[in-house]
Motif scaffolding. Structure first.
Motif, PDB file in Angstrom:
ATOM      1  N   GLU A  53       0.839  -1.184   0.000  1.00 30.79           N
ATOM      2  CA  GLU A  53       0.000   0.000   0.000  1.00 30.79           C
ATOM      3  C   GLU A  53       0.876   1.237   0.000  1.00 30.79           C
ATOM      4  N   ASP A  54       0.362   2.280  -0.596  1.00 30.55           N
ATOM      5  CA  ASP A  54       1.140   3.512  -0.684  1.00 30.55           C
ATOM      6  C   ASP A  54       1.177   4.175   0.692  1.00 30.55           C
ATOM      7  N   PRO A  55       2.364   4.264   1.323  1.00 32.10           N
ATOM      8  CA  PRO A  55       2.423   4.879   2.659  1.00 32.10           C
ATOM      9  C   PRO A  55       2.036   6.346   2.635  1.00 32.10           C
ATOM     10  N   ASN A  56       2.081   6.969   1.462  1.00 32.26           N
ATOM     11  CA  ASN A  56       1.726   8.384   1.352  1.00 32.26           C
ATOM     12  C   ASN A  56       0.277   8.643   1.752  1.00 32.26           C
ATOM     13  N   LEU A  57      -0.556   7.611   1.554  1.00 31.98           N
ATOM     14  CA  LEU A  57      -1.973   7.794   1.845  1.00 31.98           C
ATOM     15  C   LEU A  57      -2.211   7.953   3.335  1.00 31.98           C
ATOM     16  N   PHE A  58      -1.271   7.509   4.139  1.00 28.47           N
ATOM     17  CA  PHE A  58      -1.479   7.497   5.583  1.00 28.47           C
ATOM     18  C   PHE A  58      -0.830   8.704   6.264  1.00 28.47           C
ATOM     19  N   LEU A  59      -0.294   9.598   5.472  1.00 29.46           N
ATOM     20  CA  LEU A  59       0.338  10.784   6.038  1.00 29.46           C
ATOM     21  C   LEU A  59      -0.538  12.004   5.762  1.00 29.46           C
ATOM     22  N   ILE A  60      -0.317  13.017   6.566  1.00 23.94           N
ATOM     23  CA  ILE A  60      -1.035  14.267   6.334  1.00 23.94           C
ATOM     24  C   ILE A  60      -0.243  15.088   5.322  1.00 23.94           C
ATOM     25  N   HIS A  61      -0.917  15.590   4.330  1.00 26.34           N
ATOM     26  CA  HIS A  61      -0.241  16.372   3.310  1.00 26.34           C
ATOM     27  C   HIS A  61      -0.665  17.825   3.393  1.00 26.34           C
ATOM     28  N   ASP A  62       0.084  18.640   2.684  1.00 27.10           N
ATOM     29  CA  ASP A  62      -0.251  20.052   2.627  1.00 27.10           C
ATOM     30  C   ASP A  62      -1.679  20.247   2.126  1.00 27.10           C
ATOM     31  N   GLU A  63      -2.076  19.390   1.193  1.00 21.68           N
ATOM     32  CA  GLU A  63      -3.425  19.520   0.618  1.00 21.68           C
ATOM     33  C   GLU A  63      -4.503  19.322   1.671  1.00 21.68           C
ATOM     34  N   ASP A  64      -4.265  18.371   2.575  1.00 18.83           N
ATOM     35  CA  ASP A  64      -5.263  18.092   3.607  1.00 18.83           C
ATOM     36  C   ASP A  64      -5.461  19.320   4.493  1.00 18.83           C
ATOM     37  N   ILE A  65      -4.333  19.905   4.898  1.00 19.74           N
ATOM     38  CA  ILE A  65      -4.397  21.095   5.761  1.00 19.74           C
ATOM     39  C   ILE A  65      -5.085  22.235   5.017  1.00 19.74           C
ATOM     40  N   LEU A  66      -4.688  22.356   3.740  1.00 21.26           N
ATOM     41  CA  LEU A  66      -5.250  23.414   2.898  1.00 21.26           C
ATOM     42  C   LEU A  66      -6.764  23.264   2.814  1.00 21.26           C
ATOM     43  N   LYS A  67      -7.218  22.038   2.653  1.00 16.96           N
ATOM     44  CA  LYS A  67      -8.659  21.793   2.526  1.00 16.96           C
ATOM     45  C   LYS A  67      -9.376  22.131   3.830  1.00 16.96           C
ATOM     46  N   VAL A  68      -8.776  21.732   4.945  1.00 13.57           N
ATOM     47  CA  VAL A  68      -9.409  22.009   6.244  1.00 13.57           C
ATOM     48  C   VAL A  68      -9.510  23.516   6.445  1.00 13.57           C
ATOM     49  N   VAL A  69      -8.412  24.216   6.160  1.00 14.38           N
ATOM     50  CA  VAL A  69      -8.399  25.670   6.368  1.00 14.38           C
ATOM     51  C   VAL A  69      -9.425  26.336   5.449  1.00 14.38           C
ATOM     52  N   ASN A  70      -9.474  25.862   4.234  1.00 12.17           N
ATOM     53  CA  ASN A  70     -10.413  26.405   3.254  1.00 12.17           C
ATOM     54  C   ASN A  70     -11.849  26.220   3.730  1.00 12.17           C
ATOM     55  N   GLU A  71     -12.125  25.006   4.240  1.00 10.81           N
ATOM     56  CA  GLU A  71     -13.466  24.682   4.715  1.00 10.81           C
ATOM     57  C   GLU A  71     -13.828  25.592   5.894  1.00 10.81           C
ATOM     58  N   LEU A  72     -12.842  25.828   6.766  1.00 15.92           N
ATOM     59  CA  LEU A  72     -13.104  26.662   7.947  1.00 15.92           C
ATOM     60  C   LEU A  72     -13.454  28.082   7.522  1.00 15.92           C
ATOM     61  N   PHE A  73     -12.682  28.619   6.582  1.00 16.62           N
ATOM     62  CA  PHE A  73     -12.974  29.984   6.126  1.00 16.62           C
ATOM     63  C   PHE A  73     -14.338  30.031   5.454  1.00 16.62           C
ATOM     64  N   ALA A  74     -14.650  28.962   4.703  1.00 15.56           N
ATOM     65  CA  ALA A  74     -15.942  28.925   4.015  1.00 15.56           C
ATOM     66  C   ALA A  74     -17.082  28.896   5.014  1.00 15.56           C
ATOM     67  N   ALA A  75     -16.835  28.295   6.195  1.00 16.61           N
ATOM     68  CA  ALA A  75     -17.878  28.207   7.216  1.00 16.61           C
ATOM     69  C   ALA A  75     -17.906  29.447   8.088  1.00 16.61           C
ATOM     70  N   GLY A  76     -17.163  30.456   7.722  1.00 14.84           N
ATOM     71  CA  GLY A  76     -17.256  31.729   8.433  1.00 14.84           C
ATOM     72  C   GLY A  76     -16.227  31.931   9.527  1.00 14.84           C
ATOM     73  N   ALA A  77     -15.127  31.201   9.491  1.00 19.31           N
ATOM     74  CA  ALA A  77     -14.081  31.436  10.482  1.00 19.31           C
ATOM     75  C   ALA A  77     -13.494  32.831  10.266  1.00 19.31           C
ATOM     76  N   GLU A  78     -13.242  33.506  11.379  1.00 16.25           N
ATOM     77  CA  GLU A  78     -12.716  34.871  11.259  1.00 16.25           C
ATOM     78  C   GLU A  78     -11.206  34.912  11.379  1.00 16.25           C
ATOM     79  N   ALA A  79     -10.657  33.899  12.006  1.00 15.84           N
ATOM     80  CA  ALA A  79      -9.199  33.827  12.116  1.00 15.84           C
ATOM     81  C   ALA A  79      -8.829  32.352  12.243  1.00 15.84           C
ATOM     82  N   VAL A  80      -7.778  31.965  11.541  1.00 15.19           N
ATOM     83  CA  VAL A  80      -7.356  30.561  11.562  1.00 15.19           C
ATOM     84  C   VAL A  80      -5.849  30.529  11.778  1.00 15.19           C
ATOM     85  N   SER A  81      -5.403  29.596  12.615  1.00 14.16           N
ATOM     86  CA  SER A  81      -3.964  29.405  12.759  1.00 14.16           C
ATOM     87  C   SER A  81      -3.662  27.911  12.712  1.00 14.16           C
ATOM     88  N   VAL A  82      -2.486  27.585  12.203  1.00 13.67           N
ATOM     89  CA  VAL A  82      -2.034  26.190  12.162  1.00 13.67           C
ATOM     90  C   VAL A  82      -0.727  26.137  12.944  1.00 13.67           C
TER      91      VAL A  82
END
Lengths: 242, 115
Positions: A123-152
């Motif tokens: 199995e591709d071990p890459n699938l089990f790691l967190i990638h920049d895209e995952d973080i990007l998607k979460v942050v994007n979703e948060l802003f879309a849901a009306g987050a006023e400030a986000v930090s990672v």
């Protein structure tokens, strides 16, 4: 005798080839040995890295010092007149919008960590790691849901923040970080959480690969300010009415 | 016995003077070619001392062994199985066997001379 001589000459020919190949092989193994990074080079680079990091730390302190001084100037200027007082308020508003101010408020804290599922061979071990895209998607979703400030991981996401994969780590605001990733968002906690937990949403797709996700609603989140440099080299503002 | 050694020394000298480079990715092939050459040398010496040396068998043996070993290494590379080990093993066993037989012949000859 000529039979024996002939044999010897032929064997000598093969021996000639053998010698040739031996030398060539010897040379190539020697070269590959030297191509590997030597211990000395590694040490050199390590010390170099350390000095550069120290330098960066010093510059960062200097930056904080300068910011503080600027604030003092503003405060002292505000005492002078009401006009400057109004200007200062305006400035404060712009600062908040730019993410240069530390703040608090209700919101959610999301912790992402790499998968702890046992990996199947092949199995591709890459699938089990967190990638920049995952973080990007979460942050994007948060802003879309009306987050006023986000930090990672205490790096405030501002207009020019990048979320980018750098080797095995992820770089945000030019700071490298590794899992676990703690994402804080200020906004309506219910909205933020439900936006992430949406069916077929980002959390569900991450959990398929066993990525550990925890979401906590909090009444008070301390949102750090952006502390990196701000530099506009190419951007020139256009004045209204011109 | 002198001529093969001269050949070997000449080969090493030419190799030192002429810069031949084997890319690192071809290193397993080169090592197998070296083994094939070594095997041929010892086989040839043995056949000479036993008196049934054949020019054609010697030359074809050298090239076909080297080609087969190279092919095995290539195949192993593609399949991810170290098949070239088989060639290394076969050549290694044969080299030692031939060496043992050559040694026996030499000892025989020495003692016969003494007697």
């Amino acid at each position: 005798m000529s039979y024996k001589l002939k044999g010897h000459i032929l064997i000598a020919l093969v021996c000639f080839l053998l010698g040739l190949m031996l030398v060539a092989q010897f040379r190539s193994t020697q070269k590959s040995g030297s191509a590997l990074t030597s211990l000395q080079r590694i040490q050199e680079l390590t010390t170099e890295l350390k000095t550069v990091m120290d330098e960066r730390e010093k510059l960062r302190e200097e930056l904080a010092e300068m910011r503080k001084r600027l604030e003092e100037y503003e405060n002292s200027a505000a005492n002078v007149s009401q006009v400057t007082e109004a200007m200062k308020r305006e400035l404060e508003k712009a600062r908040i919008a730019a993410g240069l101010v530390e703040g608090t408020g209700p919101g959610i804290v999301i912790t992402l960590n790499d998968s702890n599922l046992p990996k199947q061979p092949g199995e591709d071990p890459n699938l089990f790691l967190i990638h920049d895209e995952d973080i990007l998607k979460v942050v994007n979703e948060l802003f879309a849901a009306g987050a006023e400030a986000v930090s990672v991981n205490n790096q405030r996401i501002i207009a020019t923040s990048e979320i980018r994969c750098v080797g095995p780590t992820i770089m945000i605001n030019s700071v490298r970080m590794a899992p676990p990733f703690v994402i804080q968002a200020i906004g309506n906690p219910e909205n933020l959480e439900s936006s992430l937990r949406m069916r077929g949403g980002i959390i569900e797709s991450l959990q398929v690969f066993g990525i550990q996700v925890s979401i906590k609603k909090q009444d008070k989140i301390i949102m750090p300010a952006y502390t990196g440099p701000i530099k506009f080299e190419y951007f020139k503002p256009v004045k209204a009415g011109e | 016995m002198l001529i093969p050694i001269i050949g070997l020394i000449l080969g090493i000298l030419v190799g030192l003077l002429v810069p031949i480079d084997i890319p690192i990715s071809y290193a397993p092939y080169a090592s197998i070619a070296i083994l094939a050459a070594l095997d041929s040398v010892f086989g040839g010496l043995r056949a000479l001392s036993e008196g049934h040396f054949d020019v054609n068998i010697f030359i074809t043996g050298f090239f076909i062994n080297a080609l087969l070993a190279g092919f095995l290494a290539f195949l192993g590379d593609k399949l991810g199985i170290p098949i070239y080990m088989a060639a290394i093993f076969a050549f290694g066993v044969r080299i030692f066997q031939n060496l043992a037989i050559i040694r026996r012949h030499m000892i025989d000859r020495l003692f016969r001379k003494n007697e």
